[in-house]
Scaffold this motif. Structure first.
Motif, mmCIF file in Angstrom:
data_model
loop_
_atom_site.group_PDB
_atom_site.id
_atom_site.type_symbol
_atom_site.label_atom_id
_atom_site.label_comp_id
_atom_site.label_asym_id
_atom_site.label_seq_id
_atom_site.Cartn_x
_atom_site.Cartn_y
_atom_site.Cartn_z
ATOM 1 N N ALA A 138 -19.948 -30.397 -42.225
ATOM 2 C CA ALA A 138 -19.979 -29.522 -41.147
ATOM 3 C C ALA A 138 -20.521 -30.233 -39.321
ATOM 4 N N GLY A 139 -19.348 -30.824 -39.915
ATOM 5 C CA GLY A 139 -18.241 -31.282 -37.913
ATOM 6 C C GLY A 139 -19.829 -31.893 -37.331
ATOM 7 N N THR A 140 -20.283 -31.341 -36.522
ATOM 8 C CA THR A 140 -21.149 -32.339 -35.881
ATOM 9 C C THR A 140 -22.768 -32.600 -36.116
ATOM 10 N N ASP A 141 -22.465 -30.929 -36.889
ATOM 11 C CA ASP A 141 -24.146 -30.788 -37.945
ATOM 12 C C ASP A 141 -24.183 -31.215 -38.796
ATOM 13 N N THR A 142 -24.427 -32.762 -38.959
ATOM 14 C CA THR A 142 -24.235 -32.753 -40.773
ATOM 15 C C THR A 142 -25.904 -33.237 -40.788
ATOM 16 N N GLN A 143 -26.943 -32.641 -40.665
ATOM 17 C CA GLN A 143 -28.013 -32.407 -41.406
ATOM 18 C C GLN A 143 -28.136 -31.436 -41.885
ATOM 19 N N ASN A 144 -27.511 -30.384 -41.544
ATOM 20 C CA ASN A 144 -27.459 -28.967 -42.591
ATOM 21 C C ASN A 144 -26.077 -28.343 -42.932
ATOM 22 N N PRO A 145 -26.652 -27.707 -44.643
ATOM 23 C CA PRO A 145 -25.648 -27.897 -45.115
ATOM 24 C C PRO A 145 -24.615 -26.178 -44.886
ATOM 25 N N PRO A 146 -23.482 -26.740 -45.199
ATOM 26 C CA PRO A 146 -22.443 -25.349 -44.812
ATOM 27 C C PRO A 146 -22.249 -24.590 -45.533
ATOM 28 N N TYR A 147 -22.982 -24.768 -46.317
ATOM 29 C CA TYR A 147 -22.747 -23.562 -47.267
ATOM 30 C C TYR A 147 -23.834 -22.813 -47.587
ATOM 31 N N SER A 148 -24.218 -22.008 -47.530
ATOM 32 C CA SER A 148 -25.089 -21.705 -48.569
ATOM 33 C C SER A 148 -25.488 -20.559 -50.063
ATOM 34 N N TYR A 149 -25.669 -21.401 -50.598
ATOM 35 C CA TYR A 149 -25.973 -20.360 -52.102
ATOM 36 C C TYR A 149 -27.084 -19.047 -52.345
ATOM 37 N N GLU A 150 -28.067 -18.993 -51.106
ATOM 38 C CA GLU A 150 -28.107 -18.034 -50.859
ATOM 39 C C GLU A 150 -27.052 -16.767 -50.590
ATOM 40 N N LEU A 172 -11.218 -41.884 -33.273
ATOM 41 C CA LEU A 172 -10.012 -41.390 -34.277
ATOM 42 C C LEU A 172 -11.232 -40.094 -35.312
ATOM 43 N N PRO A 173 -11.016 -39.079 -35.382
ATOM 44 C CA PRO A 173 -11.970 -38.537 -36.012
ATOM 45 C C PRO A 173 -11.945 -38.623 -37.321
ATOM 46 N N ILE A 174 -13.252 -38.813 -37.502
ATOM 47 C CA ILE A 174 -12.921 -39.210 -39.128
ATOM 48 C C ILE A 174 -13.766 -38.142 -40.029
ATOM 49 N N ASN A 175 -13.973 -37.038 -39.683
ATOM 50 C CA ASN A 175 -14.074 -35.677 -40.702
ATOM 51 C C ASN A 175 -12.938 -34.983 -40.696
ATOM 52 N N VAL A 176 -13.875 -34.111 -42.026
ATOM 53 C CA VAL A 176 -12.320 -32.979 -41.917
ATOM 54 C C VAL A 176 -13.396 -31.373 -41.681
ATOM 55 N N SER A 177 -12.064 -31.296 -40.997
ATOM 56 C CA SER A 177 -12.712 -29.865 -40.525
ATOM 57 C C SER A 177 -13.157 -28.594 -42.080
ATOM 58 N N GLY A 178 -14.568 -28.028 -42.007
ATOM 59 C CA GLY A 178 -14.818 -27.350 -42.805
ATOM 60 C C GLY A 178 -14.216 -26.012 -42.670
ATOM 61 N N GLN A 179 -14.597 -25.490 -41.148
ATOM 62 C CA GLN A 179 -13.805 -24.792 -40.831
ATOM 63 C C GLN A 179 -12.608 -24.444 -41.527
ATOM 64 N N ALA A 180 -11.454 -25.493 -40.763
ATOM 65 C CA ALA A 180 -10.187 -25.188 -41.634
ATOM 66 C C ALA A 180 -9.904 -25.303 -42.762
ATOM 67 N N LEU A 181 -10.670 -26.018 -43.590
ATOM 68 C CA LEU A 181 -10.657 -25.798 -45.703
ATOM 69 C C LEU A 181 -11.720 -24.949 -45.726
ATOM 70 N N PHE A 182 -12.790 -24.404 -45.943
ATOM 71 C CA PHE A 182 -12.984 -23.820 -46.272
ATOM 72 C C PHE A 182 -13.187 -22.119 -45.804
ATOM 73 N N ASN A 183 -12.967 -21.729 -44.276
ATOM 74 C CA ASN A 183 -13.042 -20.882 -43.982
ATOM 75 C C ASN A 183 -11.705 -19.932 -43.680
ATOM 76 N N PHE A 184 -10.097 -20.602 -44.043
ATOM 77 C CA PHE A 184 -9.010 -19.968 -44.379
ATOM 78 C C PHE A 184 -8.565 -18.508 -44.641
ATOM 79 N N PRO A 185 -8.078 -17.845 -44.245
ATOM 80 C CA PRO A 185 -7.622 -17.945 -42.697
ATOM 81 C C PRO A 185 -8.064 -16.934 -41.737
ATOM 82 N N SER A 186 -9.161 -16.596 -42.184
ATOM 83 C CA SER A 186 -10.593 -16.483 -40.925
ATOM 84 C C SER A 186 -11.730 -15.960 -42.236
#
Length: 296
Positions: A138-150, A172-186
């Protein structure tokens, strides 16, 4: 012109020298009991200053090592999540190929669609992976789930990096971009929408072999993200090894700076005891005899 030496002067000099001798013995005894060259900064300001520098270096090194451990935890969990995602996408590809079997009826295709729906749910679970209660995709917004089940979709728009200092001025960045991983290609054609489309087609009794290329593109992107993560993991492992070596080196320098040479201290203490005994003997001879000494 000769200086007249009085008995009081002899006594004063004797007491001062005995005090200095006892001070030297006290210093050696303290070194022997503590194992340290100095007991207070005033004993040797240079040694004390160096000791403060070495201790500061160890504290700093310890914080860097904790950052490395936290980064390792994040990256290991992200890699495991992507490994599971890879297995899921391979299964989706297998089902897409299998749907082209002309012997399958509509009920069979619907059964495949149900499995695709379950795969999507599991993909959502992966997207909401946490470490220590924080969402890692979820990037730096680590308190809110990036995926919505609703909504059944990846809703986070935070693409910021979480950077930790691994060594002096090395962030160094320690996280993986959720945008690049789950919102590919758009956002409109991400992996969740692809799975929704495949499921809808199957429920209509249609095969989904036409989406195999899209599925493979998702797999290729996933492999690219894992490769990028692997490169960072390798660098952090190198940094971790260097930090451990630095810790050993600083501890050795601090030991050389502060620890007493026990053999030398024992020798010096024994020598000083002999000197002190000789001083006591000499002092006894210079003390002026009293009347009582002659009356005995």
């Amino acid at each position: 012109m000769a200086i007249r030496v009085t008995q009081n002067m002899l006594n004063s000099h004797m007491l001062r020298n005995l005090s200095n001798s006892m001070g030297s013995m006290d210093k050696y005894q303290e070194q022997l009991s503590s194992g340290r060259k100095i007991a207070r900064p005033s004993d040797d300001p240079v040694v004390a200053t160096r000791g403060m520098f070495y201790r500061s270096s160890l504290v700093e090194n310890g914080q860097f090592q904790r950052n490395v451990n936290e980064a390792t935890s994040w990256m290991e969990l992200a890699d495991k999540a992507m490994d599971e995602q890879t297995s899921i996408m391979k299964r989706v590809n297998e089902l897409a190929v299998y749907s082209g079997n002309v012997s399958l009826n509509s009920d069979s295709l619907k059964a495949i669609a149900e499995e695709i729906d379950q795969i999507k749910e599991q993909m959502g679970n992966i997207a909401n992976q946490t470490v220590g209660g924080r969402y890692i995709f979820a990037g730096t917004d680590t308190q809110n789930p990036p995926y919505s089940y609703e909504q059944g979709d990846f809703v986070s728009t935070n693409n910021a990096e979480i950077r930790l200092e691994m060594n002096k001025s090395v962030f160094l960045p320690i996280n993986v971009s959720g945008q690049a991983l789950f919102n590919f290609p758009s956002n409109d054609k991400n992996v969740f929408k692809l799975l929704d489309t495949i499921s809808a087609q199957l429920k209509e009794g249609k095969d989904v072999t036409g989406y195999i290329t899209d599925i493979q593109q998702q797999e290729d992107n996933l492999n690219a993200q894992r490769a990028s993560l692997g490169a960072r993991v390798n660098r952090i492992e190198l940094i971790s090894g260097r930090l451990q070596n630095e810790e050993v080196s600083v501890n050795k320098l601090m030991s050389d700076n502060e620890d007493a040479d026990i053999a030398s201290v024992i020798t010096n203490l024994k020598t000083q005891e002999n000197v002190h005994s000789a001083a006591l003997g000499a002092g006894a001879r210079i003390i002026q005899p009293s009347l009582m000494d002659f009356l005995r």
